[in-house]
Scaffold this motif. Sequence first.
Motif, mmCIF file in Angstrom:
data_model
loop_
_atom_site.group_PDB
_atom_site.id
_atom_site.type_symbol
_atom_site.label_atom_id
_atom_site.label_comp_id
_atom_site.label_asym_id
_atom_site.label_seq_id
_atom_site.Cartn_x
_atom_site.Cartn_y
_atom_site.Cartn_z
ATOM 1 N N VAL A 279 48.106 86.986 89.989
ATOM 2 C CA VAL A 279 47.577 86.391 91.209
ATOM 3 C C VAL A 279 47.517 87.511 92.243
ATOM 4 N N TYR A 281 47.179 88.487 96.002
ATOM 5 C CA TYR A 281 47.385 87.917 97.339
ATOM 6 C C TYR A 281 46.915 88.911 98.384
ATOM 7 N N LYS A 283 47.426 89.288 102.503
ATOM 8 C CA LYS A 283 48.237 88.681 103.555
ATOM 9 C C LYS A 283 48.088 89.469 104.854
ATOM 10 N N THR A 289 47.177 83.060 104.083
ATOM 11 C CA THR A 289 47.225 83.918 102.895
ATOM 12 C C THR A 289 46.119 83.498 101.924
ATOM 13 N N SER A 291 44.561 83.879 98.046
ATOM 14 C CA SER A 291 44.986 84.236 96.703
ATOM 15 C C SER A 291 43.860 84.006 95.704
#
Length: 396
Positions: A279, A281, A283, A289, A291
């Motif tokens: 995954v 991400y 941020k 966030t 993903s």
Amino acid sequence: MKTCKCQGPCCCRPCICCPPCPPPPSPPTPSPSPPCNPLPYRTFLSVVYDPNGGAGGFTDTNIPIFSLYQIKTPAQAGISRTGYTFTAWNTQPDGSGDAYTPGQRVWLASVLILYAQWAPEPPGSPPPGINAAHGGDAMVSGTGNRGCTVIVTFPYGAQLMAVVKKGGSWSIALPEGLTLMEGQTISAVQICSGMTESPPAVTTVLPHPGYTVSGLVSPVAFDCLGLGPDFLRLFDVIVELRETFRTPAPPALHTVAVPADGVGLGAFTIPNVPEGEYVLYIKRPGYLTRSMNVTVSAAAAAPGTLTVFLTPPGPADHGVFNLWAGDVNNNLFIDNSDFLAIMEAFGARYPNPPYAPNLDLNADGMIDNDDLALATANVNLGATDYPGAEDVDIYV
Ligand SMILES: [Ca+2]
Ligand SMILES: [Ca+2]
């Protein structure tokens, strides 16, 4: 009765008073000469080990005659010969005499001279080549002489063999259940017809080369002044790649701080990513966030470069995959709790409390109406509302 004494060595002449001398003893009849063998008159014998063309040699002495004697091995006698194999001992250098084998027991009645008998060794096979092996590889391959047999010894001792193909290559699938790891060693020998086994070729397993996951993160567009979209500078956008199927969740495999480059795109590069499910991400403090599921697989090609364009380059695409501002408490949803947090710090300026980076959504050093406007634009949105939230399966 008168007695008479014979004087001196009388027996050589008559003596009146003496009885006739006995005839001189006849010389002893010589017995037939015994075989020219002095040994019966000796107490101890020796055994001589002659290298007969080789190196070394040994004489075993002080062996009691008629004792049971064990013939020594070439190693015990310190005898060797490069390029030859010992076959037997013989009492004649050319092997025409009596043969003895190492370990044989004999009653020793005479000095024994033993000549080593040698047979030339067949030539040795050339060692095979082993291609570089990496952690996680499913096959081990290399080069060799066509038709020869290659025997591979894997970590933990398992051995498998292959025949060198017409093109001079060989390959072997790993033993079931074995996973190659960095730093392990693999060795291989080659055996060709009429030749002895080659010296081993050894290789050390290298790190998995992995893949390079790279991409671009768009700047954040907003229109807080009603004059068209501006673009937020990319400060402190973090890209993380985490393995999916691990419990508990592992720390991020890679974390990349996207460099700020003004109003342009933020580029990130994550090297050495093994095959697997991840995954990805993205941020930023105060922002929802984002993903994406990413599958990295080498099913179709050798390890190389995998490019993930989170935001396709080009102005027309800006805003499609932007990060949404307003999740100041980072709970994956933008709602009243976020507005409340901004209001509580309203008017604060960097670096004085209660200023906080996650509240300063446009990163201008002040908590004010611009930040409220950014959050308002995205109210009621959650992380799963991102248009790019679908899985991204990437095969390279
Ligand atoms: Ca929130
Ligand atoms: Ca601000």
